[in-house]
Design a protein around this motif. Structure first.
Motif, PDB file in Angstrom:
ATOM      1  N   SER A 429     -43.238  82.139 -15.149  1.00 47.66           N
ATOM      2  CA  SER A 429     -44.293  81.591 -14.292  1.00 47.66           C
ATOM      3  C   SER A 429     -44.651  80.162 -14.719  1.00 47.66           C
ATOM      4  CB  SER A 429     -45.521  82.485 -14.321  1.00 47.66           C
ATOM      5  OG  SER A 429     -45.974  82.611 -15.663  1.00 47.66           O
ATOM      6  N   TYR A 430     -44.545  79.895 -16.025  1.00 51.51           N
ATOM      7  CA  TYR A 430     -44.886  78.561 -16.528  1.00 51.51           C
ATOM      8  C   TYR A 430     -43.967  77.501 -15.903  1.00 51.51           C
ATOM      9  CZ  TYR A 430     -45.060  74.588 -19.728  1.00 51.51           C
ATOM     10  OH  TYR A 430     -45.129  73.322 -20.243  1.00 51.51           O
ATOM     11  N   LYS A 431     -42.654  77.811 -15.907  1.00 43.96           N
ATOM     12  CA  LYS A 431     -41.686  76.846 -15.365  1.00 43.96           C
ATOM     13  C   LYS A 431     -41.793  76.737 -13.848  1.00 43.96           C
ATOM     14  CE  LYS A 431     -38.303  77.054 -19.100  1.00 43.96           C
ATOM     15  NZ  LYS A 431     -37.067  77.676 -19.554  1.00 43.96           N
ATOM     16  N   VAL A 432     -42.094  77.864 -13.178  1.00 44.12           N
ATOM     17  CA  VAL A 432     -42.274  77.844 -11.718  1.00 44.12           C
ATOM     18  C   VAL A 432     -43.463  76.942 -11.373  1.00 44.12           C
ATOM     19  CG1 VAL A 432     -42.950  79.239  -9.703  1.00 44.12           C
ATOM     20  CG2 VAL A 432     -41.191  80.083 -11.274  1.00 44.12           C
ATOM     21  N   ALA A 433     -44.567  77.103 -12.141  1.00 45.60           N
ATOM     22  CA  ALA A 433     -45.766  76.290 -11.907  1.00 45.60           C
ATOM     23  C   ALA A 433     -45.447  74.806 -12.073  1.00 45.60           C
ATOM     24  CB  ALA A 433     -46.861  76.710 -12.893  1.00 45.60           C
ATOM     25  N   GLU A 434     -44.696  74.518 -13.130  1.00 46.29           N
ATOM     26  CA  GLU A 434     -44.316  73.125 -13.426  1.00 46.29           C
ATOM     27  C   GLU A 434     -43.453  72.547 -12.299  1.00 46.29           C
ATOM     28  OE1 GLU A 434     -41.622  72.300 -16.801  1.00 46.29           O
ATOM     29  OE2 GLU A 434     -43.418  71.585 -17.830  1.00 46.29           O
ATOM     30  N   GLU A 435     -42.470  73.328 -11.858  1.00 51.30           N
ATOM     31  CA  GLU A 435     -41.527  72.896 -10.838  1.00 51.30           C
ATOM     32  C   GLU A 435     -42.221  72.637  -9.498  1.00 51.30           C
ATOM     33  OE1 GLU A 435     -37.659  72.269  -8.932  1.00 51.30           O
ATOM     34  OE2 GLU A 435     -38.417  72.040 -10.962  1.00 51.30           O
ATOM     35  N   LEU A 436     -43.158  73.539  -9.128  1.00 51.57           N
ATOM     36  CA  LEU A 436     -43.778  73.456  -7.802  1.00 51.57           C
ATOM     37  C   LEU A 436     -45.123  72.711  -7.819  1.00 51.57           C
ATOM     38  CD1 LEU A 436     -42.965  77.044  -6.432  1.00 51.57           C
ATOM     39  CD2 LEU A 436     -41.706  74.932  -6.045  1.00 51.57           C
ATOM     40  N   GLY A 437     -45.559  72.293  -9.022  1.00 62.55           N
ATOM     41  CA  GLY A 437     -46.800  71.522  -9.120  1.00 62.55           C
ATOM     42  C   GLY A 437     -48.039  72.329  -8.796  1.00 62.55           C
ATOM     43  N   ILE A 438     -48.051  73.618  -9.247  1.00 64.42           N
ATOM     44  CA  ILE A 438     -49.241  74.465  -9.042  1.00 64.42           C
ATOM     45  C   ILE A 438     -49.690  74.989 -10.399  1.00 64.42           C
ATOM     46  CG2 ILE A 438     -48.707  75.150  -6.660  1.00 64.42           C
ATOM     47  CD1 ILE A 438     -47.403  77.701  -7.717  1.00 64.42           C
TER      48      ILE A 438
END
Length: 455
Positions: A429-438
């Protein structure tokens, strides 16, 4: 009573021994997805102790990237058994089979998953291929054609039977007719039969009867004398049948031969002699013919497009090669084999995500091994380092811009697609948040919403 208790203890101990000594990882969760018990194979696969699993929820383990995707969650969602390919944080691939266990009243009790490490199997298969290639190279200097890279991978009972049959018939000189769909590996099997026969040191030639125009096929097969026809070589040319004398000739797509060529081939098989076009002398032969077709020769015989007597002469020992969809156990090792081959050939280091392996596993593959080979080559040449499901056109979901959907529904479908793809690619989830800017809490919420039970 003491005896009875002692007996129960002994049975429990024996069951625990069986559970512990299983080659497969056994992973048990309750109906909500909390891990109840795991065996020691689990520790080997993930490099963690049992205490790191027991009591944890599988979504938490999935979140940490220990494995992805969770089979247990999908079973809890669907209440049905399933098979998936899973990737661990140690970059190992596992073949996971998970099944639901129910109480008598039909309520879900627990989920049991059995996982087998495919990584070693794939690596072992690759090593065997490399050793065989080296042996072949030393045995005779052989110019490897592109089709030679097709791996002969035998994991299914159907193909084991085929290979037992090959072992028996390779040593005799009888004509063999190989039957099977396009791309199942007929030419590879014909070559293998030659290599296992007493003719292995003698010539081996193959001709694809569908690849040459009707006017050339006879000259190619039977040869011709000088001046036999306009456009031919002045000194004439030896035909492939004569060149393969003492060895093996493989006639691929034999159903494509013209009736005239069929007639001459029948003469070769009956008389063990060949006469070049325009020649008067016949050349004596000691040759083994292996033919192959993906066409229904019996129907062609009824229609009169294939000679009945030639059909009977060729069909002495028919060998049917089943299509890949009937031996799915071989798909993943084949994909891995081609991935290794093309990575080496193009000096790439492309990897496939678990969902991509699943996509290969679930495909119908009408073009069989050749189609998989072409698909893997295309992905290795055109893809980024990690291939995810969005890079595989044959498994793209229906487009999300359906005309009848409201703007809200369209945006939700687009968000779903983005979250699923990002989570598959990054696994946390950390990398997903970083990638999508959320924010990470928003990423966790969306991952839970959109990745639940997807296959």
């Amino acid at each position: 009573m003491t005896f009875h208790t002692h007996h129960h203890e002994q049975v429990a101990e024996e069951l625990y021994d069986i559970f512990e000594s299983s080659f497969d990882e056994i992973f048990v969760t309750d109906a909500h997805g909390t891990v109840i018990m795991v065996n020691s194979a689990c520790e080997q696969y993930y490099g963690l102790s049992k205490s790191d699993f027991v009591g944890k929820h599988v979504r938490e383990l999935e979140e940490q990237g220990i494995f992805y995707p969770s089979a247990s969650l999908q079973v809890i969602e669907s209440k049905q058994a399933l098979e998936i390919v899973q990737k661990t944080d140690k970059s190992r691939y596992l073949h996971v089979r998970a099944r639901p266990i129910f109480y008598k009243n039909g309520k879900l009790k627990s989920v049991i998953s059995y996982s087998r490490d495919l990584t070693d199997l794939m690596e072992l298969s690759h090593q065997v291929d490399k050793m065989e290639q080296q042996i072949e190279f030393y045995k005779r200097e052989l110019v490897q054609t592109q089709s030679d890279i097709t791996g002969i991978i035998v994991h299914s009972d159907k193909m084991k039977k085929v290979f037992q049959f090959i072992e028996r018939v390779s040593v005799v000189d009888t004509t063999i007719l190989i039957l099977g769909e396009t791309g199942v590996g007929k030419s590879r099997i014909a070559r293998l039969m030659h290599d296992r026969s007493s003719r292995k040191t003698k010539p081996y030639y193959e001709v694809n009867c569908a690849a040459l125009p009707e006017t050339l096929i006879e000259a190619e097969l039977f040869g011709y004398e000088g001046g036999a026809f306009t456009g031919g070589l002045k000194q004439g040319k030896k035909g492939l049948i004569e060149k393969a004398n003492c060895g093996t000739l493989f006639l691929d797509e034999v159903g494509e031969l013209s009736l005239s060529a069929q007639s001459k081939l029948l003469h070769v098989l009956q008389e063990k002699k060949v006469r070049p076009i325009g020649g008067t002398k016949e050349i004596k032969l000691d040759i083994r013919i292996v033919a192959a077709t993906n066409q229904p020769l019996e129907e062609m015989v009824k229609k009169g497009t294939f000679r009945r007597d030639l059909y009977y002469r060729l069909n002495v020992i028919p060998l049917y090669i089943p299509p890949l969809r009937e031996r799915r156990e071989e798909i993943i090792p084949l994909v891995h084999h081609f991935l290794t081959v093309f990575n080496e050939r193009y000096n790439r280091n492309v990897e496939f995500s678990p969902k991509v392996f699943e996509a290969f596993l679930k495909g119908e593959w009408p073009g069989n091994i050749r189609e998989i080979e072409n698909m893997v080559e295309r992905l290795v040449v055109t893809s980024e380092r990690i291939v995810t499901i969005r890079d595989v056109p044959f498994l793209q979901q229906e487009t999300y811009t359906s005309a009848h959907l409201s703007l809200h529904q369209k945006l939700e479908e687009l968000e779903c697609r983005l979250i699923q793809e990002a989570y598959e690619e990054f696994g946390s989830s950390y990398k997903v948040a970083e990638e999508l800017g959320i924010s990470q809490s928003s990423a966790i919420r969306k991952i839970q919403k959109y990745t639940r039970g997807i296959e």
